[in-house]
Design a protein around this motif. Structure first.
Motif, short mmCIF file in Angstrom:
data_model
loop_
_atom_site.label_atom_id
_atom_site.label_comp_id
_atom_site.label_asym_id
_atom_site.label_seq_id
_atom_site.Cartn_x
_atom_site.Cartn_y
_atom_site.Cartn_z
N SER A 298 -14.35 -21.24 0.37
CA SER A 298 -14.01 -22.46 1.51
C SER A 298 -12.96 -21.50 2.51
CB SER A 298 -12.88 -23.58 -0.01
OG SER A 298 -12.02 -22.91 -0.30
N LEU A 299 -13.22 -20.13 1.70
CA LEU A 299 -11.76 -19.06 2.54
C LEU A 299 -12.68 -17.92 3.39
CD1 LEU A 299 -9.27 -18.55 -0.88
CD2 LEU A 299 -9.26 -20.14 1.38
N ILE A 300 -11.46 -17.98 4.18
CA ILE A 300 -11.25 -16.43 5.12
C ILE A 300 -10.49 -16.05 4.53
CG2 ILE A 300 -12.63 -15.86 7.55
CD1 ILE A 300 -12.74 -18.44 8.52
N ILE A 301 -11.39 -14.82 5.07
CA ILE A 301 -10.43 -13.52 3.62
C ILE A 301 -10.62 -12.53 4.99
CG2 ILE A 301 -9.61 -12.01 2.09
CD1 ILE A 301 -10.61 -14.36 0.09
N THR A 302 -9.59 -11.91 5.53
CA THR A 302 -10.25 -10.95 6.41
C THR A 302 -9.11 -9.84 5.88
OG1 THR A 302 -9.77 -12.27 8.37
CG2 THR A 302 -9.29 -9.77 8.82
N ARG A 303 -9.13 -8.63 5.61
CA ARG A 303 -8.63 -6.90 6.11
C ARG A 303 -8.17 -5.85 7.34
NH1 ARG A 303 -11.25 -8.87 0.83
NH2 ARG A 303 -9.94 -8.78 -1.05
N THR A 304 -7.03 -5.26 6.28
CA THR A 304 -6.46 -4.39 7.23
C THR A 304 -6.52 -3.08 6.73
OG1 THR A 304 -5.96 -3.24 9.37
CG2 THR A 304 -4.51 -4.45 8.31
N ILE A 305 -6.37 -1.81 6.83
CA ILE A 305 -6.50 -0.85 5.57
C ILE A 305 -4.34 -0.05 6.22
CG2 ILE A 305 -5.76 1.52 3.99
CD1 ILE A 305 -8.16 -0.69 3.46
N SER A 306 -3.72 0.47 5.96
CA SER A 306 -2.41 1.25 7.04
C SER A 306 -2.91 3.15 6.61
CB SER A 306 -1.22 1.02 6.82
OG SER A 306 -0.42 1.80 7.58
N ALA A 307 -3.44 2.77 7.90
CA ALA A 307 -3.41 4.72 7.52
C ALA A 307 -1.69 5.67 7.09
CB ALA A 307 -4.71 5.16 8.30
N GLN A 308 -0.93 5.09 7.27
CA GLN A 308 0.20 5.58 7.43
C GLN A 308 0.40 5.88 5.85
OE1 GLN A 308 3.74 4.98 9.93
NE2 GLN A 308 5.18 3.82 8.22
N ASN A 309 0.30 4.27 5.01
CA ASN A 309 1.01 4.35 3.78
C ASN A 309 -0.09 4.29 2.94
OD1 ASN A 309 1.10 1.79 3.98
ND2 ASN A 309 2.58 2.14 5.07
N GLY A 310 -1.25 3.41 3.75
CA GLY A 310 -2.49 2.68 2.12
C GLY A 310 -2.13 1.28 2.13
N TRP A 311 -1.02 1.05 3.27
CA TRP A 311 -1.29 -0.59 2.64
C TRP A 311 -2.03 -1.61 2.30
CZ3 TRP A 311 4.35 -1.76 2.69
CH2 TRP A 311 5.79 -1.42 2.54
N THR A 312 -2.58 -2.47 2.56
CA THR A 312 -3.30 -3.42 2.25
C THR A 312 -3.13 -4.87 2.78
OG1 THR A 312 -5.42 -2.50 0.90
CG2 THR A 312 -5.69 -4.99 2.13
N TYR A 313 -3.73 -5.17 3.50
CA TYR A 313 -2.39 -6.32 4.90
C TYR A 313 -3.68 -7.30 4.73
CZ TYR A 313 0.70 -3.30 6.15
OH TYR A 313 2.02 -2.63 6.55
N VAL A 314 -4.07 -8.37 4.12
CA VAL A 314 -4.70 -8.67 3.22
C VAL A 314 -4.92 -10.90 4.61
CG1 VAL A 314 -6.30 -10.56 2.05
CG2 VAL A 314 -5.63 -8.67 1.15
N SER A 315 -5.60 -11.28 5.23
CA SER A 315 -5.01 -12.66 5.88
C SER A 315 -5.69 -13.40 4.93
CB SER A 315 -5.37 -12.34 7.15
OG SER A 315 -5.57 -14.36 7.86
N ILE A 316 -5.37 -14.84 4.52
CA ILE A 316 -6.38 -15.89 4.17
C ILE A 316 -5.93 -17.27 4.78
CG2 ILE A 316 -6.71 -17.31 1.84
CD1 ILE A 316 -5.59 -15.12 0.39
#
Length: 770
Positions: free
Chosen positions: A258-276
Motif C-alpha cells: 500500500s506504500l510507495i517508498i523511495t530512497r536517495t543516499i547522500s554522497a557527502q555524509n551517507g545519510w539516507t532520505y526515505v519518502s513514503i
C-alpha cells in the motif's frame, strides 16, 4: 471471404502467397488493442507509480541538497572551532586544570561567541573537556552534571549514559537521532552533532565539540519543498539510525504493497532520505482509464476484421503483378526453388547488384593507398603538376574545386592522457581522430595525410588568396582544432600554417613554408599556432648576454642569493624575448647553451655534484627541452637548487633536517599521496636537492626508506591482526591491494597472503614440537 482466403494461401506452383502474410500482419495489428486491454491497467499503474517515484526522487534530491548544504556549514563551523589555536591549549588539562577561571577561558568564550552569532542554524554548542569535566559554551562555563540537569536535559537519557556514551567516546562528525530536550520550561526536539577533540585523535580523546540543532528548522526546510505534503520523509544517518521524520512515523516495511517508498543516499555524509507515499493517492485515476480501455478494445474487434481483409487484398495486387513480371523475365527453372513471392523478388534484385558491387569493392580496397601515396608525393613537390589531369584526380577520388591551396602541419605534442599503452593501434586511432576533426571543422575542401607517427598534414583547397592569414577563416579553424583536441581528447597539438598560393604546382611551396613555421615552435612553445607570415621576417642576429652580466650572475649564485639570481634571469629573458624583436631558433639555442655553461662553471668551481647541472652534457640539454619557455624554467630550477646547496653547505643543520624528514615520513607514511614532491613542498626545498641530500646523509634513497617502512608496517599488521589485504593496503599508504601485493612480492619474493600463511604454518609446527 473464407473462400478468397483459401485461394490466396498457396498458389498452384507451390509458393506461399504474400496475401496471407499481409492479412496476418493486419490481424496482428488488430489484436494489439486486445493485448493492450489486458495489460493496460497494470501498465498505467506502473507508469503512475514510476512518475510518483521520479517526483519523489526529485523532491528527495532537493531536500538532500538543502540539508547537505546545512550539514556542510555545520562541519565547516565545527572545523573553525576545532582548529582554533586557543582550543588546543585549553585541551591540555595538565596545564589548565588547576585554574578553572583563567583568562584564557574567558577569551576563548568571547571568540566562540562571535562564531555563534554568525551561525544561526545551530541553536547551541559547547565544548566538553574530559579531564576536568568542564563544559564551555559561548555564554557560560560549568561542569557536565550541572549542564545536563539545569541547562539542556535529555528527557529519555540519564546522566551516566549522556556522559559515557555521548561525551566521552571518540566520534567523527556524528549526528545522533532527534531527542526531546528540556531547557528551562521549554521542550525541544534536538539533533545532536558530536565531534571528538583534538581532531583526528582516536586514541587520546581530550574532549568533544557538541552542537544542538532544533529539529523544527529542518522540518521547516522540508515543508518549503513542493510535494512534501503528500507523504512523509524519514532521514537516517550512515549508521541506519532515524535522525528525524516529518510525520512522526519511523516504522515502515519495503514489502508493504500500500506504500510507495523511495530512497536517495547522500554522497557527502551517507545519510539516507526515505519518502513514503500511500498508493491510494497516486492511483485514483486508473479505474477511469481502465473503462475507456475496454471500450477501445470492443470497437477495434468489431470493425477490424473487414478492414484487415480489404487492406490486405488492395496492397497485394501490385505485388502479384511484380511476381508475374519476374517469373516471365527469368529462366523457366530459376524461380521454382523459392518458397514464397517475397523471397523470389529479393533474390532476383540481389543477384542484379552482386556483380556490380564486386567490381566496385576491388577498386575501393586499393583507392585509399593510391590516394595517400599521391598526396604525400604532391605536397613534397615530387609530382609534376602539369601532367596531372582531371581524369587522374577523379580516378583517385580527388577533387580540387578551387585553384588556391594552403598547407597546415599538425604535430601531436602530448597525448599521454589519451594514449595508455603507447601502441601503434592507439597512435593510428589518434591520427584518425585528428584528421577527421580537421576536415569537419573546415568549411572548404581538405585532405589529411599521415606523414609521421605524431604528424599529419592538412591540404586545404582554398577559394581565394589572402594577404593576411589573420583575416582568413583558417585562423578560427586552427584555434578551434586546438581547443577540441585538448578538451575532448586530452591531447595537445601544435599547428603551423603556410600562406595561400595559387595552382597545384605551388602545393610543395606551401608545405615548405609550413615546415619553416613549425621550427619556431621552440620559441612560441607547444600548443600554439604558427604562421609563416609572422616568422619569416625575424631578422634579429644577436642576443643580449654580456660577460659583465654573466659575472654578476655567477657572483649572486656563489653567495646563494636566489632572489637576485631569479631577478637577473628574469631580466635576461625579458630583454631577449619580450622587449625586442623575435629571435631565430638558432640564436635561442646559442643563448641557453651559454647560460647553461655558466651554471656548469659554477658547479665545477664549488664541487657541486648535482646531475641536473654538472652531470649532463650541455649538448643534450636541447633533446629534453624543445621550447624557450621550458629551457628557461629548467635553468631557474637548476640555479635555485644550486643556491639552496650553497646556503645549506654554510650551515650545520643537516642532522636536524634529516631528523625532520624521517619524522615526517614516519607520521605520514599511511597517506597514499605521499611523494618526494609533496615532502619537498612541505620543507620548501627543491625535490632534486632533497633526494640528493637524503641519499648523501643516510646512504639510501628517500623512496627506498618509505618503501621499507611500509613493508615493515605491512608485516606487523599481517602477523598481529586479521585485517584483509585491502584494509592493510589502505593503512600503509597504498590506494589498492594490487599495488601493495606487487611491491611486497618484489621486496619479499612472496605475496602478503603467502607471508601470513607461511608464518601461521611455522607457528603451528613450533606448537607441535613443544
Amino acid at each position: 471471404m473464407y473462400n478468397h482466403l483459401k485461394h490466396f494461401i498457396r498458389r498452384k506452383d507451390g509458393r506461399k502467397s504474400v496475401f496471407i502474410t499481409l492479412f496476418l500482419s493486419y490481424v496482428i495489428i488488430l489484436l494489439i488493442p486486445v493485448a493492450i486491454g489486458s495489460v493496460f491497467y497494470p501498465k498505467i499503474e506502473r507508469i503512475l507509480i514510476d512518475n510518483a517515484n521520479r517526483s519523489n526522487v526529485a523532491m528527495l534530491e532537493q531536500a538532500r541538497r538543502a540539508i547537505d548544504s546545512r550539514v556542510k556549514e555545520i562541519n565547516s563551523f565545527a572545523s573553525h572551532i576545532a582548529f582554533h589555536p586557543k582550543l588546543s591549549r585549553l585541551l591540555d588539562q595538565n596545564r589548565y586544570a588547576a585554574d578553572n577561571n583563567t583568562f584564557t577561558f574567558v577569551e576563548f568564550m568571547r571568540e566562540i561567541n562571535r562564531y555563534h552569532i554568525m551561525n544561526s542554524f545551530v541553536d547551541e554548542f559547547y565544548i566538553y573537556f574530559n579531564e576536568s569535566d568542564i563544559i564551555l559554551s559561548p555564554s557560560m562555563k560549568t561542569v557536565s552534571k550541572v549542564w545536563f540537569e539545569s541547562i539542556y536535559r535529555y528527557r529519555n537519557l540519564n546522566y551516566e549514559y549522556y556522559l559515557k556514551q555521548i561525551l566521552q567516546p571518540y566520534r567523527y562528525q556524528t549526528f545522533l537521532p532527534s531527542e526531546e530536550m528540556e531547557s528551562g520550561t521549554k521542550r525541544y526536539q534536538m539533533i545532536t552533532y558530536i565531534h571528538s577533540l583534538p581532531r583526528g585523535e582516536q586514541e587520546n580523546v581530550k574532549g568533544s565539540l557538541v552542537m544542538l540543532i532544533d529539529e523544527r528548522k529542518l522540518l521547516d526546510m522540508l515543508a518549503s519543498i513542493d510535494g512534501m505534503q503528500k507523504g512523509s520523509v524519514i532521514i537516517e544517518n550512515d549508521a541506519g539510525e532515524v535522525l528525524m521524520s516529518t510525520a512522526g512515523r519511523t516504522d515502515y516495511s519495503d514489502r508493504d504493497p500500500s506504500l510507495i517508498i523511495t530512497r536517495t543516499i547522500s554522497a557527502q555524509n551517507g545519510w539516507t532520505y526515505v519518502s513514503i507515499v500511500p498508493k491510494s493517492v497516486v492511483l485514483s485515476q486508473v479505474n477511469t482509464l481502465k473503462k475507456w480501455a475496454i471500450l477501445v478494445v470492443f470497437f477495434c474487434i468489431a470493425g477490424g476484421g473487414m478492414i484487415c481483409y480489404h487492406m490486405a487484398y488492395r496492397n497485394y495486387r501490385p505485388i502479384r503483378e511484380l511476381v508475374h513480371a519476374v517469373i516471365n523475365g527469368r529462366k523457366s527453372d530459376q524461380h521454382k526453388d523459392h518458397h514464397n513471392e517475397f523471397e523470389l523478388i529479393r533474390t532476383t534484385v540481389s543477384h542484379l547488384f552482386v556483380k556490380e558491387k564486386d567490381l566496385e569493392d576491388q577498386l575501393s580496397r586499393n583507392l585509399p593507398v593510391i590516394q595517400a601515396d599521391f598526396l604525400s608525393r604532391l605536397i613534397r613537390g615530387r609530382v609534376d603538376a602539369t601532367t596531372v589531369s582531371s581524369q587522374d584526380l577523379e580516378f583517385m577520388d580527388l577533387s580540387f574545386t578551387h585553384s588556391c591551396f594552403a598547407v597546415m602541419i599538425v604535430d601531436i605534442e602530448d597525448c599521454s592522457r589519451f594514449i595508455k599503452e603507447d601502441t601503434e593501434r592507439e597512435w593510428a586511432l589518434l591520427r584518425f581522430i585528428l584528421a577527421n576533426i580537421s576536415k569537419e571543422l573546415l568549411n572548404k575542401p581538405a585532405y589529411a595525410i599521415e606523414m609521421e607517427r605524431d604528424r599529419i598534414v592538412i591540404l586545404i583547397n582554398n577559394d581565394k588568396i589572402s594577404e593576411n592569414l589573420n583575416c582568413d577563416d583558417l585562423y578560427a579553424f586552427a584555434e578551434e582544432l586546438l581547443k577540441i583536441m585538448e578538451a575532448r581528447f586530452k591531447t595537445q597539438v601544435t599547428a603551423a600554417l603556410s600562406t595561400i598560393h595559387s595552382g597545384v604546382g605551388n602545393i610543395g611551396k606551401c608545405y615548405s613554408e609550413a615546415i619553416f613555421a613549425m621550427d619556431y615552435k621552440m620559441i612560441k612553445g607547444p600548443s600554439s599556432i604558427l604562421y609563416y607570415e609572422e616568422v619569416r621576417h625575424s631578422k634579429k642576429d644577436r642576443y643580449h648576454y654580456p660577460i659583465e652580466m654573466e659575472s654578476q650572475l655567477m657572483n649572486y649564485a656563489r653567495n646563494g642569493d636566489i632572489v637576485h639570481v631569479e631577478k637577473l634571469l628574469d631580466h635576461i629573458y625579458e630583454v631577449n624575448f619580450l622587449h625586442t624583436a623575435g629571435m631565430t631558433p638558432e640564436l635561442v639555442r646559442c643563448l641557453f647553451f651559454e647560460m647553461f655553461s655558466t651554471l656548469q662553471k659554477l658547479s665545477h668551481s664549488l664541487n657541486y655534484s648535482s646531475d641536473a647541472a654538472s652531470g649532463t652534457d650541455p649538448a643534450k640539454f636541447f633533446q629534453y627541452y624543445t621550447t624557450a619557455e621550458e629551457m628557461y624554467a629548467k635553468l631557474k630550477r637548476d640555479y635555485k637548487e644550486f643556491c639552496s646547496v650553497v646556503k645549506l653547505q654554510r650551515t650545520d643543520h643537516s642532522a636536524q633536517l634529516y631528523r625532520k624528514i624521517t619524522v615526517y615520513i614516519n607520521e605520514h607514511f599511511y597517506e597514499s599521496g605521499l611523494s618526494l614532491t609533496m615532502m619537498a613542498d612541505y620543507f620548501e626545498l627543491n625535490s632534486s636537492y632533497m633526494s640528493t641530500f637524503f641519499k648523501n646523509y643516510s646512504g639510501q634513497n628517500i623512496t627506498d626508506y618509505l618503501l621499507n617502512l611500509r613493508i615493515q608496517k605491512t608485516k606487523e599488521l599481517l602477523l598481529e591482526t586479521s585485517l584483509t589485504i585491502s584494509d592493510i593496503a589502505e593503512r600503509v599508504g597504498y590506494a589498492s591491494n594490487i599495488g601493495l601485493i606487487r611491491v611486497f612480492k618484489k621486496v619479499e619474493g612472496i605475496t602478503p597472503g603467502q607471508y601470513r600463511t607461511n608464518h601461521a604454518l611455522i607457528q603451528q609446527a613450533d606448537n607441535r614440537s613443544e
